[in-house]
Design an enzyme around this catalytic site. Structure first.
Site, PDB file in Angstrom:
ATOM      1  CD  GLU A 103      65.835  36.383  36.152  1.00 32.51           C
ATOM      2  OE1 GLU A 103      65.276  36.036  37.209  1.00 32.51           O
ATOM      3  OE2 GLU A 103      66.119  37.553  35.868  1.00 32.51           O
ATOM      4  NE  ARG A 157      64.742  28.851  48.689  1.00 32.23           N
ATOM      5  CZ  ARG A 157      65.054  29.379  47.497  1.00 32.23           C
ATOM      6  NH1 ARG A 157      64.130  29.751  46.658  1.00 32.23           N
ATOM      7  NH2 ARG A 157      66.314  29.546  47.161  1.00 32.23           N
ATOM      8  CE  LYS A 175      69.322  32.044  39.491  1.00 30.95           C
ATOM      9  NZ  LYS A 175      68.583  32.132  38.237  1.00 30.95           N
TER      10      LYS A 175
HETATM   11  P1  ATP Z   1      67.804  32.176  43.024  1.00 31.48           P
HETATM   12  O1  ATP Z   1      67.043  32.788  44.161  1.00 31.48           O
HETATM   13  O2  ATP Z   1      68.939  31.329  43.442  1.00 31.48           O
HETATM   14  O3  ATP Z   1      68.169  33.161  41.955  1.00 31.48           O
HETATM   15  P2  ATP Z   1      65.576  31.564  41.499  1.00 31.48           P
HETATM   16  O4  ATP Z   1      64.378  30.864  41.969  1.00 31.48           O
HETATM   17  O5  ATP Z   1      65.481  33.018  41.317  1.00 31.48           O
HETATM   18  O6  ATP Z   1      66.788  31.172  42.398  1.00 31.48           O
HETATM   19  P3  ATP Z   1      65.373  30.729  38.838  1.00 31.48           P
HETATM   20  O7  ATP Z   1      66.406  30.716  37.779  1.00 31.48           O
HETATM   21  O8  ATP Z   1      64.245  31.667  38.707  1.00 31.48           O
HETATM   22  O9  ATP Z   1      66.138  30.988  40.176  1.00 31.48           O
HETATM   23  O10 ATP Z   1      64.850  29.279  39.168  1.00 31.48           O
HETATM   24  C1  ATP Z   1      64.528  28.296  38.224  1.00 31.48           C
HETATM   25  C2  ATP Z   1      63.700  27.247  38.901  1.00 31.48           C
HETATM   26  O11 ATP Z   1      64.430  26.639  39.957  1.00 31.48           O
HETATM   27  C3  ATP Z   1      62.449  27.837  39.515  1.00 31.48           C
HETATM   28  O12 ATP Z   1      61.359  27.046  39.125  1.00 31.48           O
HETATM   29  C4  ATP Z   1      62.704  27.783  40.985  1.00 31.48           C
HETATM   30  O13 ATP Z   1      61.530  27.577  41.709  1.00 31.48           O
HETATM   31  C5  ATP Z   1      63.650  26.601  41.128  1.00 31.48           C
HETATM   32  N1  ATP Z   1      64.491  26.765  42.295  1.00 31.48           N
HETATM   33  C6  ATP Z   1      65.363  27.764  42.554  1.00 31.48           C
HETATM   34  N2  ATP Z   1      65.926  27.612  43.768  1.00 31.48           N
HETATM   35  C7  ATP Z   1      65.417  26.481  44.299  1.00 31.48           C
HETATM   36  C8  ATP Z   1      65.593  25.783  45.541  1.00 31.48           C
HETATM   37  N3  ATP Z   1      66.429  26.228  46.475  1.00 31.48           N
HETATM   38  N4  ATP Z   1      64.884  24.646  45.733  1.00 31.48           N
HETATM   39  C9  ATP Z   1      64.053  24.188  44.790  1.00 31.48           C
HETATM   40  N5  ATP Z   1      63.835  24.793  43.611  1.00 31.48           N
HETATM   41  C10 ATP Z   1      64.499  25.925  43.360  1.00 31.48           C
HETATM   42 MG    MG Z   2      64.461  34.134  40.064  1.00 35.37          MG
END
Ligand code: ATP
Ligand code: MG
Length: 589
Positions: A58, A293, A303
């Protein structure tokens, strides 16, 4: 097409892909060259990609080390199995998304060494390009009786949702006729209803033990401008609705996500099955597979929290070298290869766990050791006077650029009467086991001469301000007979006349606790107040030519990088990327 190199460690996802390829699960898919619905894909050719994966960020912040795990996993699978990995911006949420983040994400994935375009395909997508598809499918779901417009207010909705132990209750609007639902949905789309007054919900089961199946919201009203579609829409799809459709439009075979989505999988499957019945998609449908994760000690992988660090002024920006964002790691001196190596080493598992920061740091050492040029830096300088060396003389010394790569040549620096050594390399009254400089002791000045300490000078307060020594003219490194001098200390040094003064930024860990914010604590309270020390240090004069992002091993200290933002021609600024040894084991500095 199971073109799997022997190197990547197997894991449960690879086993699934192996089994799918062996049984030809996805062999019949057709691909028309762009994301679209089944009727259009059917006109295409057999999909040239054995599997399709995607990395779907995102664009609401900068990528961090957790995303790197997902990137390496998704792009790595596509690479190893003759597949394709799509970079897809999951930009269905109008409020938080910005072009700045899109650009930074593209740059970060590229920098990590992955590509989504080749001669045949360019798989860079924006979920916002699918808004028409999302909406058309919503109308079909309404007409088919699988979705309804709920006019309950937020409070009623919450009250009727039930709890983990109690079933929910049906909304009194649940049995609206499809035609009425369709009329309302269209009115919502036309901007005739206020935000929060109507919502489109799937009609599944208010009594399901899985809360995600209790008539989840599919579409909500938001009068917000979107970074790509502007004011065109005032209806925006929910993540759980949009995501499976995005995957299916793109012919994704294996949709990898983190464990918290496990309970959403039944909804993912329900929705795609319904839409397949509606003729939008063909079987086989994409399958969602969850993995753990990455949680990394002494840092955060969220983020939102990273943004708080930036906005609260705890760091200098998203690319602050203490940040475990990709841009921060890059500026700190991490290489793309070191991050890929780290991701390979931590592997992929089905259960959440914490990875030690030391594992990331070790991957950087392992990547840099065989390639980084060696150099000398004196970080905490103390003057050493060679009393039997003439003041105006100079003796050229040389050292290899890399001890194991003679083809990289040598670097040279002069030996003169006044030198800089590390303050910690001298002790007037040495503790037991101290082998460096103290009165009466002999040490070798690396790549130079053996010297014997004769004393020191002090200021009025008793601080040592200079050390005195005599050198042995026949002890020069690399000359015949130099080996007859047996010494236990081997110190680095620089000529005071020749050394270059440079800014050096010594970074430590951003948090002083292993799991910042654990147990509901405020994560900002765990910020390490001593995570940056800026010093002026002496470096080898040849380093004046260091290019931004050029990495060095400062002998006996660690790996440093010329800062890519603040280094100027002739005036490099160096960041400590990682020390030579793990100095954190004892609970931090
Ligand atoms: P955040 O909580 O930091 O905003 P998010 O999962 O909301 O992370 P996205 O931009 O939606 O962020 O994530 C893009 C991809 O990265 C998703 O497929 C998510 O599962 C993966 N991802 C995000 N954080 C991790 C992590 N700590 N370990 C492994 N994969 C991750
Ligand atoms: Mg997200």
């Amino acid at each position: 097409m199971t073109d799997v190199p022997a190197s990547p460690a197997s894991n449960f996802i690879r086993s699934t892909v192996d089994a799918d390829l062996a049984s030809g699960t996805y062999a019949q898919r057709r691909w028309v060259g762009r994301p679209t619905i089944a009727t259009a894909h059917r006109a295409g050719s057999p999909d040239p990609a054995a599997i399709r994966t995607r990395f779907p960020p995102e664009p609401n912040g900068y990528l961090h080390i957790g995303h790197a795990k997902s990137i390496c996993l998704n792009f790595g699978l596509a690479r190893d199995y003759g597949g394709r990995c799509h970079l897809r911006f999951d930009d269905t949420n109008p409020e938080k998304e910005e072009q700045e983040y899109v650009d930074s994400i593209i740059e970060a994935v590229h920098w990590l060494g992955f590509r989504w375009a080749d001669e045949q395909e360019d798989n860079l997508y924006f979920a916002s390009d699918y808004f028409d598809h999302f909406y058309a499918m919503a109308e079909w779901l309404v007409e088919a009786g699988h979705a309804y417009v709920d006019s309950q207010n937020a409070e009623e909705m919450r009250a009727n949702r039930g709890t983990l132990t109690e079933p929910g209750r049906d909304s009194r609007f649940r049995d609206r006729a499809p035609a009425e639902n369709l009329r309302l949905l269209r009115e919502m789309g036309d901007g005739q209803h206020a935000e929060g007054t109507q919502i489109l919900r799937a009609k599944i089961d208010m009594a399901s033990p899985n809360m995600n199946l209790r008539d989840p919201a599919l579409y909500r009203i938001r009068f917000a401008a979107h970074h790509r579609t502007g004011e065109k829409w005032c209806l925006y799809p929910m993540y759980d609705y949009a995501h499976p459709i995005e995957d299916a439009l793109e012919n994704i075979t294996h949709s990898l996500c983190t464990l918290e989505f496990q309970d959403h999988r039944p909804l993912y499957d329900w929705l795609l099955e319904r839409l397949a019945e509606g003729g939008f998609f063909d079987h086989p449908l994409p399958q969602q597979i969850e993995f753990a994760r990455l949680n990394l000690s002494y840092t955060i992988t969220s983020k939102r929290k990273l943004q708080e660090l930036v906005q609260g002024g705890h760091v200098a920006g998203w690319d602050d070298p203490r940040m475990t964002t990709i841009v921060g790691l890059r500026r700190r001196g991490y290489t793309p290869a070191s991050i890929r190596l780290f991701c390979e080493r931590i592997g992929v598992a089905k259960a959440d766990s914490w990875v030690d920061m030391g594992t990331l740091e070790q991957a950087l050492r392992d990547d840099l050791d065989p390639q980084a040029a060696r150099a000398t830096a004196v970080l905490d300088p103390l003057r050493l006077v060679i009393t039997n060396f003439p003041a105006d003389a100079s003796e050229p010394c040389t050292a290899p650029v890399h001890p194991h790569l003679p083809e990289r040549g040598t670097r040279s620096f002069p030996f003169t009467r006044e030198l800089w050594i590390e303050r910690s390399d001298f002790e007037e009254s040495p503790p037991k086991g101290f082998f460096r400089l103290f009165p009466g002791n002999q040490v070798r000045l690396r790549h130079g001469f053996v010297v014997r300490c004769t004393g020191c000078e002090k200021d009025a307060q008793g601080n040592v301000i200079a050390v005195h020594a005599e050198y042995f003219p026949d002890s020069k490194s690399g000359t015949p007979g130099a080996n007859q001098y047996k010494v236990k200390g081997n110190l680095h040094w620089l000529s005071a006349r020749d050394a270059l003064l440079a800014e050096v930024r010594l970074y430590g860990r951003l948090f002083s606790e292993e799991q910042p914010g654990a147990g509901g604590a405020e994560f900002l309270a765990a910020v390490n107040p001593d995570s940056l020390r800026v010093i002026r240090a002496y470096v080898e004069s040849g380093l004046a030519a260091a290019q931004p992002e050029e990495r060095f091993q400062f002998e006996r200290h660690g790996y440093f990088v010329a800062d890519r933002v603040d280094s100027k021609p002739g005036a490099p600024v160096f960041n400590l990327a990682v020390s030579l040894r793990d100095s954190w084991g004892g609970g931090g500095k």
